[in-house]
Write a protein that holds these residues in place. Sequence first.
Motif, PDB file in Angstrom:
ATOM      1  N   ALA A 137      -2.837 -23.804  17.605  1.00 50.16           N
ATOM      2  CA  ALA A 137      -3.975 -24.710  17.844  1.00 50.16           C
ATOM      3  C   ALA A 137      -3.858 -26.062  17.131  1.00 50.16           C
ATOM      4  O   ALA A 137      -4.868 -26.597  16.667  1.00 50.16           O
ATOM      5  CB  ALA A 137      -5.292 -24.024  17.463  1.00 50.16           C
ATOM      6  N   ASP A 138      -2.643 -26.610  17.048  1.00 54.38           N
ATOM      7  CA  ASP A 138      -2.525 -27.919  16.397  1.00 54.38           C
ATOM      8  C   ASP A 138      -1.799 -28.964  17.246  1.00 54.38           C
ATOM      9  O   ASP A 138      -1.551 -30.071  16.772  1.00 54.38           O
ATOM     10  CB  ASP A 138      -1.839 -27.787  15.028  1.00 54.38           C
ATOM     11  N   HIS A 139      -1.428 -28.617  18.484  1.00 52.98           N
ATOM     12  CA  HIS A 139      -0.587 -29.569  19.243  1.00 52.98           C
ATOM     13  C   HIS A 139      -1.314 -30.883  19.515  1.00 52.98           C
ATOM     14  O   HIS A 139      -0.719 -31.962  19.387  1.00 52.98           O
ATOM     15  CB  HIS A 139      -0.094 -28.930  20.540  1.00 52.98           C
ATOM     16  N   GLY A 172       5.962 -12.780  22.797  1.00 54.66           N
ATOM     17  CA  GLY A 172       6.670 -12.009  23.816  1.00 54.66           C
ATOM     18  C   GLY A 172       5.973 -12.132  25.164  1.00 54.66           C
ATOM     19  O   GLY A 172       5.624 -13.235  25.586  1.00 54.66           O
ATOM     20  N   GLU A 173       5.734 -10.995  25.810  1.00 54.94           N
ATOM     21  CA  GLU A 173       5.142 -11.013  27.161  1.00 54.94           C
ATOM     22  C   GLU A 173       3.733 -11.583  27.172  1.00 54.94           C
ATOM     23  O   GLU A 173       3.244 -12.008  28.230  1.00 54.94           O
ATOM     24  CB  GLU A 173       5.118  -9.589  27.730  1.00 54.94           C
ATOM     25  N   ARG A 174       3.069 -11.576  26.035  1.00 51.27           N
ATOM     26  CA  ARG A 174       1.701 -12.112  26.007  1.00 51.27           C
ATOM     27  C   ARG A 174       1.663 -13.636  26.168  1.00 51.27           C
ATOM     28  O   ARG A 174       0.600 -14.215  26.336  1.00 51.27           O
ATOM     29  CB  ARG A 174       0.979 -11.687  24.722  1.00 51.27           C
ATOM     30  N   SER A 175       2.838 -14.263  26.106  1.00 54.04           N
ATOM     31  CA  SER A 175       2.856 -15.718  26.346  1.00 54.04           C
ATOM     32  C   SER A 175       2.776 -16.026  27.846  1.00 54.04           C
ATOM     33  O   SER A 175       2.510 -17.172  28.235  1.00 54.04           O
ATOM     34  CB  SER A 175       4.127 -16.334  25.751  1.00 54.04           C
ATOM     35  N   ILE A 176       2.972 -15.018  28.686  1.00 52.49           N
ATOM     36  CA  ILE A 176       2.918 -15.213  30.139  1.00 52.49           C
ATOM     37  C   ILE A 176       1.463 -15.482  30.564  1.00 52.49           C
ATOM     38  O   ILE A 176       0.537 -14.877  30.030  1.00 52.49           O
ATOM     39  CB  ILE A 176       3.464 -13.952  30.866  1.00 52.49           C
ATOM     40  N   GLY A 177       1.306 -16.424  31.518  1.00 49.57           N
ATOM     41  CA  GLY A 177      -0.031 -16.697  32.045  1.00 49.57           C
ATOM     42  C   GLY A 177      -0.709 -17.900  31.405  1.00 49.57           C
ATOM     43  O   GLY A 177      -1.863 -18.194  31.714  1.00 49.57           O
ATOM     44  N   HIS A 178       0.002 -18.582  30.508  1.00 49.77           N
ATOM     45  CA  HIS A 178      -0.558 -19.774  29.857  1.00 49.77           C
ATOM     46  C   HIS A 178       0.401 -20.943  30.027  1.00 49.77           C
ATOM     47  O   HIS A 178       1.612 -20.768  29.961  1.00 49.77           O
ATOM     48  CB  HIS A 178      -0.755 -19.522  28.356  1.00 49.77           C
ATOM     49  N   GLN A 179      -0.167 -22.134  30.199  1.00 52.53           N
ATOM     50  CA  GLN A 179       0.673 -23.330  30.338  1.00 52.53           C
ATOM     51  C   GLN A 179       1.140 -23.787  28.958  1.00 52.53           C
ATOM     52  O   GLN A 179       0.368 -23.813  28.003  1.00 52.53           O
ATOM     53  CB  GLN A 179      -0.126 -24.431  31.037  1.00 52.53           C
ATOM     54  N   ASP A 180       2.422 -24.134  28.865  1.00 50.48           N
ATOM     55  CA  ASP A 180       2.972 -24.557  27.575  1.00 50.48           C
ATOM     56  C   ASP A 180       2.379 -25.908  27.137  1.00 50.48           C
ATOM     57  O   ASP A 180       2.402 -26.869  27.899  1.00 50.48           O
ATOM     58  CB  ASP A 180       4.498 -24.666  27.660  1.00 50.48           C
ATOM     59  N   PRO A 181       1.876 -25.970  25.902  1.00 55.86           N
ATOM     60  CA  PRO A 181       1.283 -27.231  25.424  1.00 55.86           C
ATOM     61  C   PRO A 181       2.281 -28.388  25.385  1.00 55.86           C
ATOM     62  O   PRO A 181       1.947 -29.517  25.795  1.00 55.86           O
ATOM     63  CB  PRO A 181       0.786 -26.907  24.012  1.00 55.86           C
ATOM     64  N   GLY A 182       3.502 -28.134  24.920  1.00 54.55           N
ATOM     65  CA  GLY A 182       4.487 -29.214  24.819  1.00 54.55           C
ATOM     66  C   GLY A 182       4.927 -29.721  26.191  1.00 54.55           C
ATOM     67  O   GLY A 182       5.167 -30.925  26.368  1.00 54.55           O
ATOM     68  N   GLU A 184      -6.303 -26.691  22.872  1.00 54.32           N
ATOM     69  CA  GLU A 184      -6.775 -25.459  23.536  1.00 54.32           C
ATOM     70  C   GLU A 184      -5.585 -24.653  24.079  1.00 54.32           C
ATOM     71  O   GLU A 184      -5.501 -23.438  23.888  1.00 54.32           O
ATOM     72  CB  GLU A 184      -7.660 -25.891  24.701  1.00 54.32           C
ATOM     73  N   LEU A 185      -4.648 -25.357  24.733  1.00 55.66           N
ATOM     74  CA  LEU A 185      -3.454 -24.674  25.250  1.00 55.66           C
ATOM     75  C   LEU A 185      -2.666 -24.062  24.089  1.00 55.66           C
ATOM     76  O   LEU A 185      -2.152 -22.944  24.188  1.00 55.66           O
ATOM     77  CB  LEU A 185      -2.559 -25.652  26.027  1.00 55.66           C
ATOM     78  N   ASP A 186      -2.579 -24.795  22.976  1.00 58.91           N
ATOM     79  CA  ASP A 186      -1.813 -24.310  21.826  1.00 58.91           C
ATOM     80  C   ASP A 186      -2.562 -23.186  21.100  1.00 58.91           C
ATOM     81  O   ASP A 186      -1.943 -22.389  20.405  1.00 58.91           O
ATOM     82  CB  ASP A 186      -1.523 -25.475  20.861  1.00 58.91           C
ATOM     83  N   SER A 187      -3.866 -23.102  21.297  1.00 60.31           N
ATOM     84  CA  SER A 187      -4.579 -21.991  20.638  1.00 60.31           C
ATOM     85  C   SER A 187      -4.317 -20.683  21.387  1.00 60.31           C
ATOM     86  O   SER A 187      -4.364 -19.613  20.799  1.00 60.31           O
ATOM     87  CB  SER A 187      -6.076 -22.291  20.506  1.00 60.31           C
ATOM     88  N   ALA A 188      -3.986 -20.775  22.686  1.00 60.31           N
ATOM     89  CA  ALA A 188      -3.704 -19.555  23.453  1.00 60.31           C
ATOM     90  C   ALA A 188      -2.345 -18.961  23.080  1.00 60.31           C
ATOM     91  O   ALA A 188      -2.196 -17.739  22.977  1.00 60.31           O
ATOM     92  CB  ALA A 188      -3.742 -19.858  24.949  1.00 60.31           C
TER      93      ALA A 188
END
Length: 202
Positions: free
Chosen positions: A35-37, A172-182, A27-31
């Motif tokens: 979506a495969d982590h 880019g900036e759209r990665s802000i606000g989500h927790q990194d899957p790794g 789920e985190l990786d789909s954001a």
Amino acid sequence: MLDTDFFRRWMTAVAASVEREASHLTELDSAIGDADHGSNLQRGFTAVTAVLEKDAPATPGAVLTLAGRQLISTVGGASGPLYGTLLRRTGKALGDAEEVTRDQLAQAFAAGVAAVGQLGGSQAGDKTMLDALLPAAEALAGSFEGAARAARAGAEATVPLQARKGRASYLGERSIGHQDPGATSSALLVEALAATADGAGA
Ligand code: ADP
Ligand code: MG
């Protein structure tokens, strides 16, 4: 002292934890990824527990190097070579000792984490697994529990960061606000270590 069985139980605990959290990791990786982590790590750590049972490596170092090799050969995504390198390099740094202290593990783990940064060309603040692993490696010199807390806090602290490495950086900036899957799975790895130590009274 941490013996070979301790390291085998650590890897088994990581496999169980990845199994439990696979859909959350995906789920985190789909954001911010593809979506495969969760499924990547599930496949990898299932293979790790199987090979550890089959080959029964004789030392802590051999457990980790075998686990790392197995991750590299079974996980297609970026995380396979990165986790594989972490475990292989940590295992190599432990040498062929039959038992190691937490302090020796802390030093070896720090070498493993440094190798991840080299392979990934990444550093603290890039919103990757290193944001959990670097503080964990430092805290492991003090205690297992402290390392687990540092890893969890490091993973949570990736939320406001912009990704500078890996697939998430394409956003880019759209990665802000989500927790990194790794970083999240790295916290699971270190929490499994602390749980194994707790069970062993280490
Ligand atoms: P992929 O990105 O190939 O789909 P995964 O989804 O399994 O692989 O793993 C993604 C995770 O890998 C990211 O959340 C990040 O923590 C980690 N990662 C990706 N690239 C790097 C890098 N260059 N350095 C460190 N970690 C990275
Ligand atoms: Mg992915």
